[in-house]
Write a protein that holds these residues in place. Structure first.
Motif, mmCIF file in Angstrom:
data_model
loop_
_atom_site.group_PDB
_atom_site.id
_atom_site.type_symbol
_atom_site.label_atom_id
_atom_site.label_comp_id
_atom_site.label_asym_id
_atom_site.label_seq_id
_atom_site.Cartn_x
_atom_site.Cartn_y
_atom_site.Cartn_z
ATOM 1 N N GLY A 124 22.253 -31.016 7.303
ATOM 2 C CA GLY A 124 21.223 -30.794 6.304
ATOM 3 C C GLY A 124 21.066 -31.943 5.328
ATOM 4 O O GLY A 124 21.631 -33.030 5.501
ATOM 5 N N VAL A 125 20.267 -31.693 4.287
ATOM 6 C CA VAL A 125 19.995 -32.667 3.238
ATOM 7 C C VAL A 125 20.781 -32.264 2.001
ATOM 8 O O VAL A 125 20.741 -31.100 1.579
ATOM 9 N N TYR A 126 21.488 -33.225 1.418
ATOM 10 C CA TYR A 126 22.362 -32.956 0.274
ATOM 11 C C TYR A 126 22.088 -33.951 -0.840
ATOM 12 O O TYR A 126 21.574 -35.047 -0.616
ATOM 13 N N VAL A 127 22.496 -33.558 -2.052
ATOM 14 C CA VAL A 127 22.545 -34.468 -3.192
ATOM 15 C C VAL A 127 23.942 -34.366 -3.790
ATOM 16 O O VAL A 127 24.424 -33.268 -4.089
ATOM 17 N N SER B 153 25.068 -30.450 -3.867
ATOM 18 C CA SER B 153 24.071 -29.398 -3.730
ATOM 19 C C SER B 153 23.335 -29.608 -2.409
ATOM 20 O O SER B 153 23.105 -30.756 -1.996
ATOM 21 N N LYS B 154 22.952 -28.513 -1.744
ATOM 22 C CA LYS B 154 22.276 -28.595 -0.452
ATOM 23 C C LYS B 154 20.846 -28.082 -0.572
ATOM 24 O O LYS B 154 20.591 -27.073 -1.246
ATOM 25 N N MET B 155 19.916 -28.751 0.089
ATOM 26 C CA MET B 155 18.528 -28.288 0.122
ATOM 27 C C MET B 155 18.443 -27.018 0.962
ATOM 28 O O MET B 155 18.918 -26.984 2.103
ATOM 29 N N LEU B 156 17.820 -25.983 0.400
ATOM 30 C CA LEU B 156 17.768 -24.683 1.067
ATOM 31 C C LEU B 156 16.456 -24.428 1.785
ATOM 32 O O LEU B 156 16.334 -23.453 2.529
ATOM 33 N N ASP B 157 15.450 -25.273 1.524
ATOM 34 C CA ASP B 157 14.182 -25.124 2.216
ATOM 35 C C ASP B 157 13.814 -26.470 2.841
ATOM 36 O O ASP B 157 14.612 -27.402 2.836
ATOM 37 N N GLY B 158 12.643 -26.591 3.373
ATOM 38 C CA GLY B 158 12.225 -27.851 3.960
ATOM 39 C C GLY B 158 11.360 -28.674 3.043
ATOM 40 O O GLY B 158 10.789 -29.687 3.470
ATOM 41 N N ASP B 159 11.264 -28.269 1.783
ATOM 42 C CA ASP B 159 10.297 -28.871 0.881
ATOM 43 C C ASP B 159 10.918 -29.506 -0.354
ATOM 44 O O ASP B 159 10.228 -30.150 -1.122
ATOM 45 N N MET C 36 12.157 -27.773 -2.867
ATOM 46 C CA MET C 36 11.976 -26.909 -4.031
ATOM 47 C C MET C 36 13.240 -26.121 -4.364
ATOM 48 O O MET C 36 13.524 -25.859 -5.534
ATOM 49 N N GLN C 37 13.994 -25.746 -3.360
ATOM 50 C CA GLN C 37 15.147 -24.869 -3.566
ATOM 51 C C GLN C 37 16.428 -25.595 -3.162
ATOM 52 O O GLN C 37 16.520 -26.158 -2.057
ATOM 53 N N TRP C 38 17.407 -25.523 -4.057
ATOM 54 C CA TRP C 38 18.688 -26.180 -3.844
ATOM 55 C C TRP C 38 19.816 -25.229 -4.226
ATOM 56 O O TRP C 38 19.663 -24.408 -5.131
ATOM 57 N N SER C 39 20.915 -25.358 -3.538
ATOM 58 C CA SER C 39 22.068 -24.528 -3.876
ATOM 59 C C SER C 39 22.661 -24.962 -5.212
ATOM 60 O O SER C 39 22.464 -26.099 -5.658
ATOM 61 N N LYS C 40 23.373 -24.064 -5.851
ATOM 62 C CA LYS C 40 24.043 -24.401 -7.099
ATOM 63 C C LYS C 40 25.109 -25.451 -6.822
ATOM 64 O O LYS C 40 25.899 -25.317 -5.887
ATOM 65 N N PRO C 41 25.154 -26.536 -7.604
ATOM 66 C CA PRO C 41 26.157 -27.568 -7.345
ATOM 67 C C PRO C 41 27.579 -27.004 -7.404
ATOM 68 O O PRO C 41 27.914 -26.206 -8.292
#
Length: 707
Positions: A198-201, A217-223, A225-230
């Motif tokens: 996946g995509v992470y920050v 934090s991980k991107m939860l959608d494909g856009d 807009m939504q990221w997991s709590k760090p």
């Protein structure tokens, strides 16, 4: 062809002015050339009239007067006029479609005869008025659907005034426009990257502070807009990092970091205990204080300490032995304290080779005896930019693992900074100033204010000879050595070495992780099915390799990548134009003491290399003529035949005390089309027998001609 030069009323020669807004006076009549489309034509007309009449023509361009005298020879003047018009029209065409901010930020590049290799910049984010923050730490990734994502932060101008959030923007048109998406945080110094899972920050919890851990934090959608709590992926340590990028290769995800052990949680700071008594005689090998401060003094004793363990300690760093020590002439034991530099580590035998620091003689002399059980701890305190004890590490996980699971990650051993304490031959060789000011001394001698006061009367050079002073490193950037000419698959971390003079000074740390290509990254494609999550890798092993020189390393950190198509490495960073400090008075520049190379971040350059050590010039990405503007802290990725670069920048002149050569008012995007053609063919033929660059050939660009 080089654009015609003009001589202004001061006698200085400069290149063609931008004629967007200028007034030409001719026989008392004003000819106004205010639009890009007629600038070249108007210039031709003006010069034809000048040639026919033989009079002088005066241009006033932004307050600078430029004079030309008519020629009695009509043909010669007409030729000059036509060439001038052609040059001006060509210069105007290169900026068609670019914004006013882009024109300003490019430093009137086209008008001065040099076109950067990148297309005109696109502002991703741009402040238009003073705020309580500046913009920083941009990184870029390409999503599975081809869109581009940039993550950056709002950095408070006063540390700690608010918790910085990370902004996410996405472009669906290749970087021409950007839409705001989600926010991540709180988080500091973010880096966005893509793996098979996946995509992470990734970033840290706060700015420089105690118990400041890596979070992700991980991107939860494909856009976006939504990221997991760090979530934390380290515990109890204090991390310093930047947006230098994350290497995803050979089945590993690697982030280079620095750890400040003295700012770790109390139970995580490196500490061990003596398993045998430690004794040394200071008076027999050290001279009195005044003689000690003279050049060429006696060498210091070296002792070997047997300890419970060596974990957490690194060669080159400062440690202190604390316990009850029998002092000279003392009838009973008294609290003891001595400072040492770690010279060697024997993990198998649990031994540390230690050299006492010369400044011990200021508060201790005679025979010192530390009994078994005495503590050996990290030696410096919580000084931030003294950098006395910053350790270089990498943290790794397997590509494909759930990177929000802390158990997926493992830290390497720490590598100590060889110049964390003053070394006279190194200081002389590099002409580098080792910080020995009171803040550094207070950091080392924490909670020992009386000892600090004893040193206040000494000069810097005396303090340095006594062992005080540091040349700190920071902001490591990793790259795996994968080229066919000599890459061995190990990782190389390139660290900045801050100083005042050697503006290309860096340090190389070699990291061996025994990675294989079996789990190579998807390289920006769709995330693979994870299935059974792989176990964490074995800890990597880092060692200091050498000091090195690479463009801009003391000005800012670079972005480095390996291009599999061409089998060479690419590097983007600042080019320091003025290490001699010929800055104009009243320029309002932000100047950090003992880190003067940071002042000049005005020019961003692109380089290539066959070994990730020796960098050859490929071109200027962008630049500003003024030092208070900048393009710095870049990050880049490959997008097909193009190179995509994002950086923080100052491209507008409002609030110069707030936004300057350090604080950025913009995040910008550059595209370098067909970047592989910037590599030199002759060099490639010699270095690369397989001629992988043959299809991309282009001669090395000249610094004196437009591309």
């Amino acid at each position: 062809m080089q654009p015609r030069s003009f001589r202004d009323s001061t006698g200085a020669t400069s290149a063609n002015p931008d004629l967007k807004s200028q007034e030409a006076s001719f026989f008392g009549r004003i000819i106004c050339c205010r639009t890009r489309s007629v600038a070249g034509t108007a210039s031709v007309v003006c010069f034809i009239l000048m040639a026919l009449t033989g009079v002088s023509l005066v241009f006033e361009v932004y307050g600078v007067t430029r004079s030309y005298t008519g020629s009695p020879f009509f043909i010669g003047a007409l030729g000059r006029a036509i060439r001038l018009g052609a040059n001006l029209t060509s210069a105007n065409r290169t900026s068609v479609g670019s914004s006013e901010a882009a024109d300003a930020a490019r430093g009137t590049a086209a008008a001065h005869g040099y076109r950067p290799v990148a297309e005109p910049l696109v502002p991703i984010e741009r402040l238009v008025q003073p705020e309580s923050y500046y913009l920083a730490s941009p990184t870029i990734a390409k999503l599975a659907d081809g869109r581009l994502m940039v993550v950056y932060e709002q950095q408070p101008t006063k540390w700690g005034s608010f918790e910085p959030m990370k902004d996410v923007k996405v472009s669906a048109d290749g970087g021409s426009s950007w839409d705001r998406k989600g926010r991540i945080g709180p988080m500091q110094w973010p880096t966005v990257f893509q793996t098979r899972s996946g995509v992470y920050v990734m970033g840290v919890e706060r700015t420089f502070s105690k118990d400041n851990n890596l979070i992700i934090s991980k991107m939860l959608d494909g856009d976006g807009m939504q990221w997991s709590k760090p979530v934390r992926i380290t515990e109890g340590i204090s991390v310093v990092t930047a947006n230098g990028g994350i290497d995803v290769s050979a089945g590993r995800v690697t982030k280079a970091i620095e750890v400040v052990p003295s700012l770790g949680r109390d139970d995580r700071q490196p500490e061990t205990r003596l398993t045998r008594d430690l004794a040394l005689n200071l008076s027999s090998r050290m001279q009195p204080r005044l003689r000690l401060m003279q050049p060429g003094g006696p060498s210091l004793p070296v002792v070997v300490a047997s300890v419970e363990h060596t974990g957490g300690f690194a060669v080159g760093e400062l440690v202190k032995c604390v316990g009850k020590a029998r002092g000279h002439g003392a009838a009973s034991e008294a609290p003891g304290l001595l400072y040492f530099r770690v010279m060697a580590i024997d993990e198998a035998q649990h031994r540390l080779t230690l050299q006492p620091q010369a400044f011990n003689v200021v508060f201790a002399d005679g025979r010192r005896h530390f009994p078994r059980g005495s503590a050996l701890r990290i030696g410096s305190g919580s000084m931030i930019y003294g950098g006395v004890d910053w350790q270089s590490l990498v943290i790794q996980a397997r590509d494909g693992a759930d990177l929000t699971d802390p158990s997926s990650w493992v830290l390497s051993n720490p590598v100590g900074n060889p110049a964390s304490l003053h070394i006279a031959p190194l200081a002389e060789l590099l002409d580098a100033y080792f910080r020995a000011d009171r803040s550094v001394r207070s950091s080392i001698l924490e909670d020992q204010e009386e000892l600090v006061k004893r040193l206040d009367g000494l000069r810097d050079d005396e303090l340095q000879r006594a062992g005080f002073g540091s040349l700190y490193w920071m902001e490591g950037t990793p790259v795996r050595l994968r080229d066919r000419r000599g890459g061995d698959g190990s990782l190389q971390v390139l660290l900045r070495v801050n100083n005042d003079v050697q503006c290309g000074l860096g340090a190389l740390v070699s990291v061996v992780d025994n990675a294989t290509d079996g789990g190579a990254s998807s390289g920006g494609g769709a995330a693979a099915a994870v299935g059974a999550l792989p176990p964490p890798p074995a800890p990597a092993r880092g060692t200091f390799l050498r000091y090195t020189f690479a463009p801009g390393m003391a000005s800012a950190h670079p972005s480095v990548l390996f291009d599999e198509v061409t089998d060479i490495y690419w590097y983007v960073n600042n080019i320091n134009r003025d290490s001699l400090r010929n800055w104009r008075a009243g320029s309002g520049l932000h100047v950090t003491p003992h880190s003067l190379c940071e002042v000049d971040r005005s020019t961003l350059g692109l380089f290539f290399s066959g070994n990730a050590v020796d960098w050859m010039f490929a071109g200027i990405v962008d630049y500003s003529l003024a030092f208070h503007r900048h393009f710095t802290y870049p990050h880049m990725i490959v997008d097909g035949e193009d190179l995509l670069i994002t950086s923080r920048a100052t491209i507008d002149d409002f609030a110069p005390k707030l936004y300057n050569n350090h604080n950025s008012n913009s995040i910008v995007f550059h595209r370098v089309r067909n970047f592989r053609r910037l590599a030199n063919l002759e060099w490639v033929k010699y270095m690369d027998p397989e001629h992988t660059l043959e299809q991309h050939r282009r001669p090395m660009p000249s610094l004196n001609h437009p591309h």
